[in-house]
Every structure is written in structure tokens, then in C-alpha cells.
Design an enzyme around this catalytic site. Structure first.
Site, PDB file in Angstrom:
ATOM      1  N   GLY A  48       1.436  -1.060   0.258  1.00 46.04           N
ATOM      2  CA  GLY A  48      -0.283   0.136  -0.051  1.00 46.04           C
ATOM      3  C   GLY A  48       1.326   1.454   0.017  1.00 46.04           C
ATOM      4  CB  SER A  50       0.487   4.181  -4.759  1.00 47.29           C
ATOM      5  OG  SER A  50      -0.748   3.518  -4.325  1.00 47.29           O
ATOM      6  N   GLY A  52      -0.540   8.696   0.603  1.00 51.53           N
ATOM      7  CA  GLY A  52      -1.160   8.580   2.349  1.00 51.53           C
ATOM      8  C   GLY A  52       0.518   8.007   2.879  1.00 51.53           C
ATOM      9  CG  LEU A 139      -2.865  -2.964   1.877  1.00 54.24           C
ATOM     10  CD1 LEU A 139      -3.332  -4.498   1.554  1.00 54.24           C
ATOM     11  CD2 LEU A 139      -2.889  -2.570   0.384  1.00 54.24           C
ATOM     12  CB  ALA A 140      -6.734   2.423   2.481  1.00 51.68           C
ATOM     13  CE1 TYR A 235     -11.659   6.031  10.625  1.00 52.49           C
ATOM     14  CE2 TYR A 235     -10.867   4.403  12.214  1.00 52.49           C
ATOM     15  CZ  TYR A 235     -10.868   5.354  10.907  1.00 52.49           C
ATOM     16  OH  TYR A 235      -9.722   4.829  10.059  1.00 52.49           O
ATOM     17  CB  VAL A 274      -7.575  15.449   4.298  1.00 52.57           C
ATOM     18  CG1 VAL A 274      -8.531  15.084   3.219  1.00 52.57           C
ATOM     19  CG2 VAL A 274      -7.874  16.581   5.735  1.00 52.57           C
ATOM     20  CB  THR A 275      -6.780   9.940   4.500  1.00 47.26           C
ATOM     21  OG1 THR A 275      -6.889   8.968   4.550  1.00 47.26           O
ATOM     22  CG2 THR A 275      -5.249   9.729   5.240  1.00 47.26           C
TER      23      THR A 275
END
Length: 393
Positions: A48, A50, A52, A139-140, A235, A274-275
Site C-alpha cells: 500500500g 502509493s 497517504g 492497505l485501505a 470509528y 485527510v485521506t
């Protein structure tokens, strides 16, 4: 073509190649401006990589410690008529900068949840690096296909146990309003844990270990957000929170299964930013706009690169790590301390449609959102005719 942002809801459907390059350059410059010790990672795998926190981790590894980096991500390349994703341009710019500094940098593009990408990554490590001494898991994704069963699971953003009503901000309509969410079913909880929990992180580490590509005393960390009272119902104590708790289980499982390599596995709790992922979560655009206001006034605001530089220099390779009772690294203290949270709570209770832009830093939130896609960065001519094409080679 002249590229302007095309925003739909919580996503921007295009990206600016020169703007993404400027963003990567800004982060590299920040990392280079810091004092770095000699001790640090030599060969790093970023899953993961690329955007943030993952991108910031790769930049910090390379330009802080001079590490070789192998990345894994899932990005769309551009065509002559259409831009690629921001992550594509970020990766192209990172490759160019790393190689110009004599550093190995290569990226595999595909589904990181699949065993095929894991196998390709292992072969690449054997061929180019031999072994890795740091594995970042960042990863997200909203869905994951289980490599064993072939079943695809989809995550859900819902409270657990009871319905929840709270304020939120609709970025499309510039509107403060209440949002009500019904509690998740057990199936929705289970599916969210399958997607966003620690199962895939554990699978990665076990397969890397079995393949013999982990150095002795290899470190690994997975990123999470814990938050405090205002965000817990959607959350920390919701479906996504239960999934993130599974990362703690996975960290212990990784160390147990790879005890012969003395692998150190820790979850890292980072501050709210902020993502692309956080923009999709109810409550978060409003909450982040308010914490930006408070933390900028306090002089404590940090972006992705500042957080990750602190994580590496203080926790991963420093002598002053901050742990919590679950052995997590805690880099979120400037946000979650009681004094700062009290200020945010005051603003939360006061904020209305009429005073939102006065009480919050929505301008800062929106600018950082556009920055994710290469827009509104200083030093970029957004009226220029540019080619959307960019290569990773």
C-alpha cells in the site's frame, strides 16, 4: 490537456501529474531536512505504497535512511485522453527521484490481497534485495477476496450494538446535518473484519517468512486510527474499529509464528488526516475540519510525512517509543490528549450551518483533499497544457 479537478462526493476522479510530482518532491525535501541516525532499514517492503501514510513511509525509508524500497499498490495507469490515478503519478515521481539518488525502487501493481501478488513480491525480493528488514502494511480497500475460499467480502461503516445519530458535513452540498446509522449485523461486522482486519497482514508476513526473505529481527507495522470520544461511535467502537482491533491479534500471531526470526510486529496508531479513506467515513470530514482548526492554533498540526518521520525516528528506529497497553506505537497524542479534545468538543457542540466556516478549518481540509490528487499545490501551473502520460520505468 489542461487538467482541472473533477470531484464527485468524497472522491476526485482525476489527478494532475505535475501536482502529484510536486507533492512527492515536497515530502522528499522535508525528509531530507531532518537529522537522521545511521541505524535504520536497508531493504523495505511497503504494501500500500502509493498514497497517504504508505507513500510517506516509502519516502522516509528511502530519503531518510537510504533504503532500497519495493512497493505494492493497485493503481490505474493513464492514457493519452485520460489521467491515471494519483497513486500512479506519485509512484512514477518517487521512482524517478529514488533512482536519481542511486536507490533501488520498484513497484508491483495488482491486488495485494491475492496470493499471486504475494508470490510475485517474494520472487522480486529474492532477485533484487535478498531479504527485507522492514515491512510496512498500509492497505485501505472497501473489499477483499479471500485467496482460500474465493469469496469476496465488503466492509461496512456502521455502529455496533445500537443506532447512532450525530452531526456530519456534506462536502458536496456544503451542509451541516444530522446522520443516523443503523447498527451493523453480525455478518456485516464479520465481513468488515475480513477486509480491514489483520488477516491479510498476517498472511503476508507468514508467506514472506516461509519463503526466507525476512531478515533476522525484521520489523513490521500496520497503521490504524483509534481516535477519541467524538469519533468512537462511528470509528473506534464501530465495525471499522473492531476490524482494527483484529490488527492487535495479528501482531501477536505474527511474532508467535515467526519467533525463529525474532520478528517485531506492532500496530501504529496515527492521527486523523485527510485521506481518500477518511473522506468516505461519516463524521470524519467535520471532525477533521475542527481538529485542523484547533491543532493549527496550537501549533501541533502534522501531515502524513511529519507523522511518519516521527514514527520512524522515535519508535521504529529511535530510543523513545511511545507504547500503549496493547503494545501499539502511539503517534496520535497531539490529537487525542484531553486538553486538545476538550477544545474540539467545545467547537463540536457549537458548530452549525451558519458558523461552520468560521469555527472550522474547512479550507485547510479541502486544500489537503485536493492535494491528494495533485491539485492546489504551490509551484504548479494548472493552466498549462500537460501530457497525462507518466511511466514507472
Amino acid at each position: 490537456m489542461v487538467i482541472k479537478p473533477k470531484v464527485r462526493g468524497f472522491i476526485c476522479t482525476n489527478a494532475h501529474p505535475h501536482g502529484c510530482a510536486q507533492s512527492v518532491s515536497n515530502q522528499i525535501d522535508y525528509v531530507k531536512s531532518q537529522d537522521w541516525p545511521q541505524e535504520g532499514p536497508k531493504n523495505v517492503l511497503v504494501i500500500g505504497c502509493s498514497t497517504g501514510y504508505g507513500l510517506a513511509s516509502r519516502i522516509t525509508s528511502a530519503f531518510g535512511y537510504g533504503a532500497n524500497t519495493l512497493g505494492v499498490c493497485f493503481e490505474k495507469q493513464p492514457s493519452e485522453r485520460k489521467t491515471g490515478t494519483a497513486g500512479w503519478y506519485n509512484t512514477a515521481s518517487f521512482h524517478q527521484a529514488a533512482r536519481a539518488n542511486g536507490l533501488y525502487a520498484e513497484t508491483l501493481n495488482g491486488d495485494a490481497f491475492s496470493d499471486e501478488i504475494k508470490a510475485s513480491t517474494i520472487e522480486k525480493i529474492k532477485d533484487k534485495l535478498g531479504k527485507v528488514d522492514l515491512v510496512i502494511y498500509s492497505l485501505a480497500s472497501p473489499r477483499r477476496t479471500d485467496p482460500d475460499s474465493g469469496e469476496t467480502f465488503k466492509s461496512t461503516l456502521k455502529p455496533v450494538g445500537k443506532a447512532y445519530t450525530t452531526k456530519t458535513y456534506d462536502t458536496d452540498k456544503d451542509l451541516i446535518h444530522d446522520v443516523s446509522l443503523e447498527p451493523a449485523t453480525q455478518e456485516e461486522i464479520d465481513h468488515t473484519v475480513k477486509v480491514m482486519g489483520g488477516e491479510d497482514w498476517e498472511r503476508w508476513m507468514v508467506q514472506l517468512g516461509e519463503a526466507g526473505v525476512l531478515s533476522d529481527d525484521c520489523k513490521t507495522t500496520a497503521y490504524t486510527y483509534i481516535g477519541k470520544e467524538l469519533t468512537w461511535p462511528i470509528y473506534g467502537q464501530a465495525t471499522i474499529g473492531l476490524a482494527k482491533e483484529d490488527l492487535d491479534r495479528a501482531a501477536q500471531a505474527i511474532m508467535s509464528k515467526l519467533s525463529d526470526k525474532s520478528v517485531q510486529a506492532n500496530v501504529s496508531s496515527l492521527k486523523a488526516l485527510v485521506t481518500q479513506a477518511s473522506s468516505a467515513i461519516p463524521v470524519m470530514p467535520l471532525y477533521i475540519s475542527l481538529i485542523y482548526k484547533v491543532m493549527k492554533d496550537e501549533g501541533t498540526h502534522e501531515g502524513c510525512i511529519e507523522q511518519i518521520v516521527g514514527l520512524f525516528s522515535q519508535c521504529l528506529y529511535g530510543n523513545q517509543p511511545i507504547y500503549d497497553d496493547n503494545n501499539r506505537y502511539r503517534m496520535d497524542g497531539k490529537e487525542t490528549n484531553d486538553a486538545t479534545q476538550a477544545k474540539i468538543k467545545v467547537l463540536w457542540d457549537k458548530v452549525t450551518q451558519d458558523n461552520f466556516h468560521e469555527l472550522s478549518d474547512y479550507k485547510g481540509y479541502n486544500t489537503e483533499f485536493l492535494n491528494l490528487f495533485g491539485f492546489e499545490l504551490k509551484g504548479v501551473d494548472y493552466e498549462a497544457d500537460v501530457s497525462p502520460l507518466a511511466s514507472w520505468d
